[in-house]
Design an enzyme around this catalytic site. Structure first.
Site, short mmCIF file in Angstrom:
data_model
loop_
_atom_site.label_atom_id
_atom_site.label_comp_id
_atom_site.label_asym_id
_atom_site.label_seq_id
_atom_site.Cartn_x
_atom_site.Cartn_y
_atom_site.Cartn_z
CE LYS A 1 -12.45 -7.80 7.30
NZ LYS A 1 -11.40 -8.80 7.48
CB CYS B 1 -0.98 0.02 1.17
SG CYS B 1 -1.30 -1.55 1.93
CG HIS C 1 -3.56 -0.07 -2.80
ND1 HIS C 1 -2.45 -0.82 -3.09
CD2 HIS C 1 -3.93 -0.42 -1.54
CE1 HIS C 1 -2.15 -1.57 -2.05
NE2 HIS C 1 -3.03 -1.36 -1.10
CG ASP D 1 -2.03 -5.21 -2.67
OD1 ASP D 1 -3.24 -5.07 -2.45
OD2 ASP D 1 -1.14 -4.83 -1.91
CG HIS E 1 -6.04 -1.51 1.31
ND1 HIS E 1 -4.70 -1.35 1.47
CD2 HIS E 1 -6.64 -0.63 2.14
CE1 HIS E 1 -4.48 -0.40 2.37
NE2 HIS E 1 -5.63 0.05 2.80
NE ARG F 1 1.49 -9.27 5.17
CZ ARG F 1 0.22 -9.17 4.83
NH1 ARG F 1 -0.68 -9.96 5.39
NH2 ARG F 1 -0.17 -8.27 3.94
CD GLN G 1 -0.91 -8.46 -0.07
OE1 GLN G 1 -0.25 -7.45 -0.25
NE2 GLN G 1 -1.87 -8.52 0.84
ZN LIG Z 1 -3.17 -2.30 0.69
#
Ligand SMILES: [Zn+2]
Ligand SMILES: [Zn+2]
Length: 678
Positions: free
Chosen positions: A504, A369, A420, A418, A550, A398, A416
């Site tokens: 979410k 992010c 945004h 991912d 996200h 992580r 991910q």
């Molecule tokens: Zn994010």
């Protein structure tokens, strides 16, 4: 309400006037003796608010939920023998109700503790809740239980069940019960009573035969109502999770309403074990984890990497088609960035420890992010630039404790899918609708027919807990709800479950064994745009803060791959199969034709492997079949002369011979349509 009678509201809308002190069992009898016999427990809901509560517990939360007082106004489960004292809404729980199984399983835990104390009277008791899969009970005993002990305990449990002793609810003054537990050296029970009751309380106990346990209940009416049980394993657990404390033995078991249901449960577990992605990953040579490199880090072998490439290509193309911009960002960044984003504070324990370079401290990224925000901020934005949608298949790292990793599902490094989305408040609903449609496309394309959706919202009574204005929260929650309604998707709202920075939507797919997997998430964020002072110039010429979403649809590429492996048990649809066609020349004489076929199939875009070994035809067919290859083409003199192939289709067997062109056309059509079946 008169002094002597109360109004009991039943689920069908009927209202019964009964005397104060009437029990749910008596009401069940008055409806029908069969209902009385089938009922296990009752759910009471105050008439004012009919909140849903769930009694299914995870191991982490069981302790508190077993003993702590219930929230006022919520519905609660009670024994069938509990006297009713006020106007109330009553539901009788039978086998059809999942909550009833929880009551049976917790009762089975008492039955197990009864059996353990009869066989091993020196044992001290911890606690014994129901879990998603069954139940457990924690015991303290110097000598560990052996497999033979478990067998003896299970046998004794059947005796306790056969005795059909009533579960009797009793109350004992707190000081008296504490004195008794202390006298007997019951250090765990002393702890629980001290922690979960207060001075002056009457403490709740349940008795069956001679066995008594500190417990809030509820329980089935008698031990005979526990029908089918099986003890599954014993594992060590430190008292209160602290390794300085004595080691307990946690004995696990499961219980069902019938032997038939229990057998089906174990058959499902067996099937799940056969589909274990770690096992299939090895058999099909898809991926590995290398001890020399460290745990939780995935090595994608050529065949697994081929599937990943197909997944990623599909995802990137869909992103572009749906108006996303692809970006790439680094794997590490200075600690300063993580301080600005706040990860350094609240997420630090999930990050790899910092590394020192000549110009400062750096950390591996746990999320993408902040990087996407930096790209956004790199140039001024106006309302015309919004929505800005940045997508990346980003590798994140992580920290998970060593020993907690699990194949592809729990790892230290993963990718991910991912993205945004930065948009104006007025664009929220359309953006969420687009995310939902994208998530649905992912699930259906990869062959999942069913999914469940949860909407996590805030608790407006707990205002201090949440970042962002009331206005933003209402806008975001409203946008999520309207988007789900527009898409006609049923969902469950979970109030108070949202992260502090925004509401979410979670998508949980249902796999072929009926298991739920949490994958796609669409998450609002009111926190990061503020921390990074993001802005855009609106139509009014003023500066505004954009809304940030996200969203990840595979979730993690590794995890999604793991789920795919288990869902298909390694027999991937043709478009995903790393090797689509296996070529089996009957003898060495036919290698020439094999080479011709191989090049024709490759030119047609198919993934082919030739088995040119000097092996028997059947051995080659078997090896391709073991690799779950969708098509095996066998050929000898006859086929070489006629320009045909003899086709074996996975799961369907020998399909006879057909011209090569016809086979290619058929295979290409299936790939084109991403067909799940062959
Ligand atoms: Zn994010
Ligand atoms: Zn109990």
């Amino acid at each position: 309400m008169s002094e002597q009678t109360i109004a009991v509201h039943l689920p069908d809308g009927a209202v019964r006037e009964v005397a104060v002190g009437t029990t749910p069992l008596e009401i069940a009898h008055s409806i029908s003796p069969r209902l009385a016999a089938a009922s296990v427990a009752a759910r009471l809901t105050p008439l004012a608010g009919a909140n849903e509560t769930t009694t299914t517990t995870t191991e982490e939360t069981t302790e508190a939920s077993m003993y702590a007082a219930e929230a006022a106004g919520a519905s609660r489960l009670v024994d069938l023998s509990t006297p009713l004292t006020t106007d109330i809404q009553l539901a009788l729980l039978t086998e059809k109700d999942p909550e009833a199984l929880t009551v049976v399983r917790h009762s089975a835990a008492h039955v197990m503790a009864t059996a353990v104390l009869e066989l091993f009277p020196e044992t001290k008791l911890g606690h014994g809740p129901a879990t998603d899969q069954g139940f457990f009970y924690d015991f303290y005993r110097e000598k560990p239980f052996t497999p033979e002990d478990l067998e003896a305990i299970e046998k004794k449990m059947h005796e306790v069940i056969a005795r059909d002793d009533k579960f009797v609810h009793e109350f004992v003054p707190r000081e008296k019960s504490l004195a008794e537990f202390e006298k007997d050296g019951d250090f765990m029970k002393t702890h629980f009573v001290t922690r979960f009751t207060k001075a002056g309380d009457e403490v709740s106990f349940y008795r069956n035969g001679k066995f008594v346990d500190f417990c809030r209940g509820p329980h089935v009416p008698s031990t005979g109502r526990v029908k089918a049980i099986k003890l599954t394993k014993v594992a060590g657990a430190y008292w209160l999770g602290d390794e300085k404390n004595p080691q307990l033995q946690r004995v696990y078991g499961t219980a069902f309403f019938s032997k038939k249901e229990m057998d089906a449960h174990f058959a499902r577990l067996e099937e799940a074990a056969k589909r274990d992605h770690r096992l299939i990953g090895k058999q099909l040579d898809l991926f590995s984890i290398q001890e020399l490199a460290g745990s939780g880090l995935i090595f994608w072998h050529p065949k697994g990497a081929m599937i990943r490439k197909i997944m990623e290509d599909w995802m990137r193309e869909e992103c572009i088609r749906r108006g996303y911009s692809l970006v790439y960002t680094p794997h590490v960044a200075k600690v300063n960035l993580w301080q600005t984003s706040g990860h350094e504070g609240f997420y630090s324990q999930n990050m790899f420890t910092p590394m020192e370079l000549d110009d400062g401290m750096y950390r591996m990224k746990p999320m993408n992010c902040p990087f996407h925000i930096l790209i956004y901020k790199n140039s001024p934005k106006s309302y015309r630039d919004l929505p800005a949608r940045y997508a990346e298949l980003g590798n994140v790292y992580r920290y998970e404790r060593s020993g907690t990793m699990h194949g592809l599902l729990r790892v230290r490094g993963f990718t991910q899918d991912d993205a945004h989305i930065f948009c104006m408040p007025s664009q929220i609903e359309d953006e969420v609708v687009a995310c939902i449609e994208f998530a649905k496309a992912v699930l259906t394309t990869f062959g999942f027919k069913e999914f469940k959706v949860e909407l996590s919202t805030w608790d407006p009574n707990d205002r201090a807990h949440y970042a962002g204005s009331d206005e933003n929260w209402n806008l975001a929650v409203g946008g999520l709800k309207r988007a789900l309604d527009r898409e006609g998707i049923p969902y469950k709202t979970i109030a108070g479950e949202a992260a502090f920075y925004g509401p979410k939507i979670d998508f949980k797919l249902v796999d072929v064994l009926g298991r739920l997997w949490q994958l796609s998430t669409v998450q609002f964020d009111f926190n990061l745009p503020a921390r990074f002072e993001m802005e855009y110039v609106g139509e009014d010429g003023e500066k505004h803060q954009p809304v940030m979403v996200h969203r990840a649809l595979f979730g993690s590429v590794e995890r999604f791959f793991g789920v795919l492996i288990e869902h298909y048990a390694g027999a991937f649809p043709l478009w995903l199969a790393p090797v689509q066609v296996g070529l089996v020349p009957i003898s060495e004489k036919h290698i020439g034709y094999a080479v011709k076929l191989e090049s024709a199939l490759k030119n047609a875009g198919l993934r082919v492997e030739v088995d040119a070994r000097n092996e028997k035809m059947n051995a080659k067919i078997r090896d391709f079949a073991n690799q779950k290859t969708p098509y095996i083409l066998v050929f000898g003199d006859k086929e070489a002369e006629a320009g045909t192939v003899s086709v074996r289709t996975r799961g369907k067997g020998d399909q006879g011979s057909m011209p090569l062109d016809e086979f290619i056309a058929k295979a290409k059509a299936l790939i084109e349509s991403k067909a799940i079946e062959l």
